[in-house]
Design an enzyme around this catalytic site. Sequence first.
Site, mmCIF file in Angstrom:
data_model
loop_
_atom_site.group_PDB
_atom_site.id
_atom_site.type_symbol
_atom_site.label_atom_id
_atom_site.label_comp_id
_atom_site.label_asym_id
_atom_site.label_seq_id
_atom_site.Cartn_x
_atom_site.Cartn_y
_atom_site.Cartn_z
ATOM 1 N N LYS A 79 45.775 -44.027 -67.967
ATOM 2 C CA LYS A 79 47.083 -44.808 -67.479
ATOM 3 C C LYS A 79 47.521 -44.441 -69.144
ATOM 4 O O LYS A 79 47.109 -45.210 -70.017
ATOM 5 C CB LYS A 79 46.535 -45.979 -67.740
ATOM 6 C CG LYS A 79 47.570 -46.139 -67.284
ATOM 7 C CD LYS A 79 47.438 -48.030 -66.740
ATOM 8 C CE LYS A 79 48.906 -48.834 -66.291
ATOM 9 N NZ LYS A 79 49.022 -50.123 -66.123
ATOM 10 N N THR A 104 44.988 -51.181 -61.941
ATOM 11 C CA THR A 104 45.520 -49.588 -62.424
ATOM 12 C C THR A 104 45.379 -50.062 -64.389
ATOM 13 O O THR A 104 44.868 -48.742 -64.515
ATOM 14 C CB THR A 104 46.946 -49.089 -62.236
ATOM 15 O OG1 THR A 104 47.589 -50.196 -63.358
ATOM 16 C CG2 THR A 104 47.234 -48.889 -60.905
ATOM 17 N N ASP A 105 44.976 -50.720 -64.513
ATOM 18 C CA ASP A 105 44.567 -51.256 -66.003
ATOM 19 C C ASP A 105 43.201 -50.202 -66.303
ATOM 20 O O ASP A 105 43.341 -49.547 -67.051
ATOM 21 C CB ASP A 105 44.675 -52.462 -66.796
ATOM 22 C CG ASP A 105 46.354 -52.751 -66.845
ATOM 23 O OD1 ASP A 105 46.444 -52.373 -65.987
ATOM 24 O OD2 ASP A 105 45.796 -54.131 -67.363
ATOM 25 N N THR A 137 46.334 -54.731 -55.992
ATOM 26 C CA THR A 137 47.965 -55.132 -55.501
ATOM 27 C C THR A 137 47.658 -54.544 -53.807
ATOM 28 O O THR A 137 48.976 -55.215 -53.671
ATOM 29 C CB THR A 137 48.666 -55.498 -56.473
ATOM 30 O OG1 THR A 137 48.936 -53.910 -56.949
ATOM 31 C CG2 THR A 137 48.586 -56.094 -58.144
#
Lengths: 601, 405
Positions: free
Chosen positions: B230, B153-154, B78
């Site tokens: 994460k 980020t996942d 993003t």
Amino acid sequence: MMYSKLGLKVGVEIHQQLDTKHKLFCRCPTKPGKDEKEFHRYLRLKRSEIGEEDKAAREEVERSRKFIYKYCDTTCLVEADEEPPAEVNVEALKIAVQIAKMLNMELVDEVHVMRKIVIDGSNTTGFQRTALIAFDGYIEVDERKIGIATLCLEEEACRKIEDGEGYAVYSLDRLGIPLVEISTKPEIDSPQLAKKVAAKIGMILRSTGKVKRGIGTIRQDINVSIADGARVEIKGVQELEILDKVVENEVVRQLKLLEIRNELLKRSAHVFDDIFDVTDVFSNSKSQIVKGKIVKAILLKGFGGIVGKEIQPKRRLGTEFADIAKNFGLKGIIHTDELPAYGISDEEVKKLKELLKAEENDAIVIAAGSSERVDRALRRIIERAKYCLKGVPEETRKANEDGTTSYLRPLPGAARMYPETDVPPVTLEGLEVEIPELIEDRAKRYSKDLPFDLAWEVADSPYWNLYEEYSKLLQPTVVAKVLYSIPAQLKREGIDVSQLGEEQFRKVLNAIYDGRIAKEGAEEALKILAKDPRAEISFVAVNVDEIIEKIVESKKDLIAEKGEAAFKPLMGLVMKEVRGKVDGKIVAEKLLSAIRKVINK
Amino acid sequence: MVLGKRVRIRAKGKIFEGIAMPSFTGNFVLKLDSGYNVGFKEYELLEVFEESLPKTEIKKLEKKDGLPNVKIISTGGTIASKIDYRTGAVTSQFTAEEIVSEVPEIAEICNIDAELLFNILSENMKPKNWIELAKRVYNALKSYDGVIITHGTDTMHYSSAALSFILSTPKPVVFVGAQRSSDRPSSDAAMNLLCAAKAAISDVGEVTVCVHATTSDDYCFLHRGVKVRKNHTSRRDAFQSINARPIAKIDYPSLNVEWLSWRLKRNERPLDCKAKLEEKVALIKFYPGLSAEIMEFFHSKGYRGFVVEGTGLGHVSTDWVETVKRIAEDSVIVMTSQCLWGRVCDRVYDTGRYLLKAGVIEGEDMLPEVALVKLMWLLGNYDLEEAKKLVKQNLVGEIEYRSSY
């Protein structure tokens, strides 16, 4: 003033917090909390989002600073912008629909939550979530229909705690409380009518019984324009009482600005784009405002005497410039119309005028502080001064407590709104709501048993439903006293009545109903509960007359000896037995007459 | 098609004008001039207006002498994506000009070139994408002083692990992501990107991840690509170094770098790329009651690499032992722990000892995801026996032999 001749147009915008169990987009309570920890953020606006026309956004970016947020156990990650929002709170949605219907509005079929960009830090996200629920309604005031343009459901912003140079501190507890924003059409044509319209909408809102009350829970914004003036949005009128005065003052301000324009045009006034560094002029100044700081100046040709001209009570054109400077984190500005003053000497003024080659009819504005801030502020003041030659600028202003207004920022453009993609649209189909009785109708009903003013107060009180219940069991005037008159009186006497609520009122009313206290004991009982809301009001009914008779009889000798001076010791004895059960004043009256009777014998 | 066009409609007995917006519910969605979107079930289209949209021009970027050159490769995260305020659609051309216009400070740090490699959500990343990305970074490293990779980020920590093994880099390779999309003023994208830019010109020769370290906009951590994970669904500081300290702390807005642990420095390793991956490697999370049949299934499908996310010190139920023994004959089975924090040790309890005897290899303090990627890379580039040896050796910082506090 003949407002209709001036072409006055006023629109009122009411912001009312809703009294829901949870916030609009998370499950936090809508109650204040105790600030414990903090984090900080910066906000930035993508350049692509700032349309050339959107001065408000640009100005906010230029003022960009650090935002410190205080959080506590009544807030969660949603307020901190660390978790996506939950779906729209249905309870809030229902209240909004209910209000829309009471305002005779049409509902949209599907509600879309939007992000309204606000980067003054008051929202951690940098935007306020808002949704249009209904449109095109009306209310009747003075037998006139006033159009209601829109009703929006939105989230309340953070509570500002501190405004410092280069930073601002906010508390998160208020952020996310549901809020309805009701905007009338600009069909109001007098200050008085504006006030009445606001009062009527406020009454309708309170009639739902589901809105928050107290300071800060309702805010009025007003849009004001006159024929040759401009649309000005005034934010945050907290007191309904001064709403008409705010409108009046704004009309005066616009008229004065038009006068100023005409005068400036006559003088062929001109504003230069140059910003002069005049630090050297004040290097040895006695004035604390400029000493040891970078001082810069701008020249307003032909503005002499005009910068000091009053445009609202105790506010001059120069005050408008000062507002701008404050927005950029400076203390204010100084202009030559007010000099010499503030410790700035005649000689310094002379030097300043020489340096800028100012003539008799000119004005100079100076500002002091960090070089960058001063530059930004003066650039904006130049822009504002130039507009003096055109007339009234469109802008957003802030309502002051005295009914005047200060410059806040330019009017925002409509472009700064985009879909909140984290919240799915909601259909309003099948959302059943009931229309409650209006407070004014309820007051009419109550006035059969109560004087009208008291009837209104009870009908407008959050405890009107207790009145409904107990006025069937007790004398209505007694119930009204317990619910309204006595607490109001205690409050006037300086007693903190914030602990008195439904539970406490029920205790007292039940005690009267059960005969455990006399109706005269209500005041004493409420006093006790105000201090200790958990106290039991279970004292047995007493016969004051009997007690007084008995004590007076037994102390006959004392009375014979001391006469009326016996009152004090006897009062103590009587009160020992009736304290908290009967009003002390009543006891005193009765005891005194009983003592007199004995003396007279 | 009226979508995106200005229209006039009648709905609920009233005339409305606005922009026709995309709808996912079947209702007609109109963006009013006030900016609000509203949905109508029934409406009558009265008029469609044709108008040309004003184009915003972006200034051509000029390179500054003396500044390092950094390549930014986007994989579709993003960061620096752009929203169309008329339609609400997110677009990304991902040019250097665009990035600089959104985050102008970056031009003070380095000269940037940008490239849009993929435009995919990070959950749709596949090992073949890691290979393609690694090759692209490899090429960029030949001429640039550092490379930044923007990433969803996942699965960013899977990609960073993959590139850590595939690439031997003498220069900084910095993954950067954002937990708040860059279309919001509160986005963490700009700060993360600026810190990443600083990391990309600094004295590092490793694959790293640069993201927020706290919920505040105060500093980023530069994590080792094989030690990071994460650990939160939504917070800005979701990424944490596990069983290791971050390489550095990068202060914001000063961008001062403070080194926190050992690191491979710039030019310490030669540039190399071993871009083969064996995709038939499985990561199996053990839970009470899970049958060893799951291993049999994968094995029958040709899988020869297994990472087991066991309980505690590295256990699965004792009824797995026979199956494990059989499969270990022609496969690599690495034990990691679902505790994430701490080291695997199968010599404390009987179960562990049985598993070791059956052929399980202790994954030391490796993260399960890292062990998975490492095994894919080992089986892609080495034979089985070598892979068995290398999997428990530290290659790029994925294993710390000392567990510090």
